[in-house]
Design a protein around this motif. Sequence first.
Motif, PDB file in Angstrom:
ATOM      1  N   VAL A 165      -2.858  -2.653   4.652  1.00 26.57           N
ATOM      2  CA  VAL A 165      -3.759  -3.600   5.101  1.00 26.57           C
ATOM      3  C   VAL A 165      -5.538  -2.522   4.881  1.00 26.57           C
ATOM      4  N   LEU A 166      -5.177  -1.788   5.258  1.00 26.79           N
ATOM      5  CA  LEU A 166      -6.833  -0.824   5.436  1.00 26.79           C
ATOM      6  C   LEU A 166      -6.228  -0.232   3.764  1.00 26.79           C
ATOM      7  N   PHE A 167      -5.997  -0.124   3.195  1.00 32.14           N
ATOM      8  CA  PHE A 167      -6.318   0.565   1.888  1.00 32.14           C
ATOM      9  C   PHE A 167      -6.554  -1.061   1.334  1.00 32.14           C
ATOM     10  N   VAL A 168      -6.480  -1.544   0.902  1.00 33.14           N
ATOM     11  CA  VAL A 168      -6.640  -2.479   0.276  1.00 33.14           C
ATOM     12  C   VAL A 168      -8.186  -3.003   0.737  1.00 33.14           C
ATOM     13  N   LEU A 169      -8.267  -2.774   1.806  1.00 32.65           N
ATOM     14  CA  LEU A 169      -9.257  -3.336   2.419  1.00 32.65           C
ATOM     15  C   LEU A 169     -10.439  -2.509   1.969  1.00 32.65           C
ATOM     16  N   ALA A 170     -10.096  -0.858   1.941  1.00 34.87           N
ATOM     17  CA  ALA A 170     -10.849   0.015   1.470  1.00 34.87           C
ATOM     18  C   ALA A 170     -11.386   0.210   0.458  1.00 34.87           C
ATOM     19  N   PHE A 171      -9.939   0.054  -1.002  1.00 34.20           N
ATOM     20  CA  PHE A 171     -10.072  -0.730  -1.973  1.00 34.20           C
ATOM     21  C   PHE A 171     -10.996  -1.502  -2.552  1.00 34.20           C
TER      22      PHE A 171
END
Length: 329
Positions: free
Chosen positions: A3-9
């Motif tokens: 989730v953090l990866f998708v949000l940051a990207f």
Amino acid sequence: MLVLFVLAFGLFAILNPRVFLNPINLQNMMVASPEVGILAIAMALAMLTGGIDLSLVAIANLSAITVSTMFTAIASSDPATAESLGGFIALIGVLVGALAGAVNGFLIATVGITPILATLATMQIFNGIAIVWTGGKTLYGAPAVLSSVGQATVGGIPILFLEFLVVAVLIGVLISRTPFGRRTQLQGANPTAAMYSGIRSTSVLYGTYVTTGLLGGIAGLVFLSRNPTASADYGTSYVLLVIVIAVLGGTNPTGGFATITGVVLATLVLQVVQSGFTAIRLSAYEYAIAQGVILIAVMVFDQVRVRRRPRRAPSSQTETIALAEIPRA
């Protein structure tokens, strides 16, 4: 982490899509993540036993210095022979990493020194050897095979990134699918139970720290693949960074649990944040703050989730076993 990866990207893609989504920038992220990611996997493996390995970056630098020194020494008299021996020289560098890991294993498993103190001492020793060896200077030169690997891509994906994924899969299988991995998890979760289960902690710790040293040696080759130079002070900030990545990835610092998939995702999250901060012109100091904020946020979320988890009543099977253990008159 996913989730953090998708949000940051998604966030940085919105803030500056022209720079962040540029194919060159995306490739640069994939090229930069393997050296940190491999070290983070090694750190997670050490933490799985309830220990830590502070000497990983020093091992990687010592491996890179060994390869560069051997290559330039041979190339000074016969460049063609040096290039033909490139694979063998690289193997020597990896073996140097494994040997350094064996030194850590000896101090921890045989002598009985606490891992944080043992690896702190060996970090200083390996750094000192590297400084004396190089005279404090940067060495130039590496086999062309390493440089070619560092520049090559497959379908637009850098080979270095594919190597990182292969290492992650192999270590993941080692942890979750092999007897050694199960013994390592039990050793970290409960050393006393592991001892009474017949597990030899000495062999587990030796195997673990030789493997982390081996991964450190591979990271040293990745250093050279990205830039054919070697020095004693390269990646000095990586020690704390890989600890952060390992913990962010779900590794229990006290031992017993680690997920390599989580470590890979945590590596990518921090790489995306670093690249995104560069794209929107924020400084490295602000990126360091972001690392701490992300770590604290994940830890708080994890604690809230644990406290909200309902306590389950013992199952009937558990009660039956417990009753069976009560001696009858």
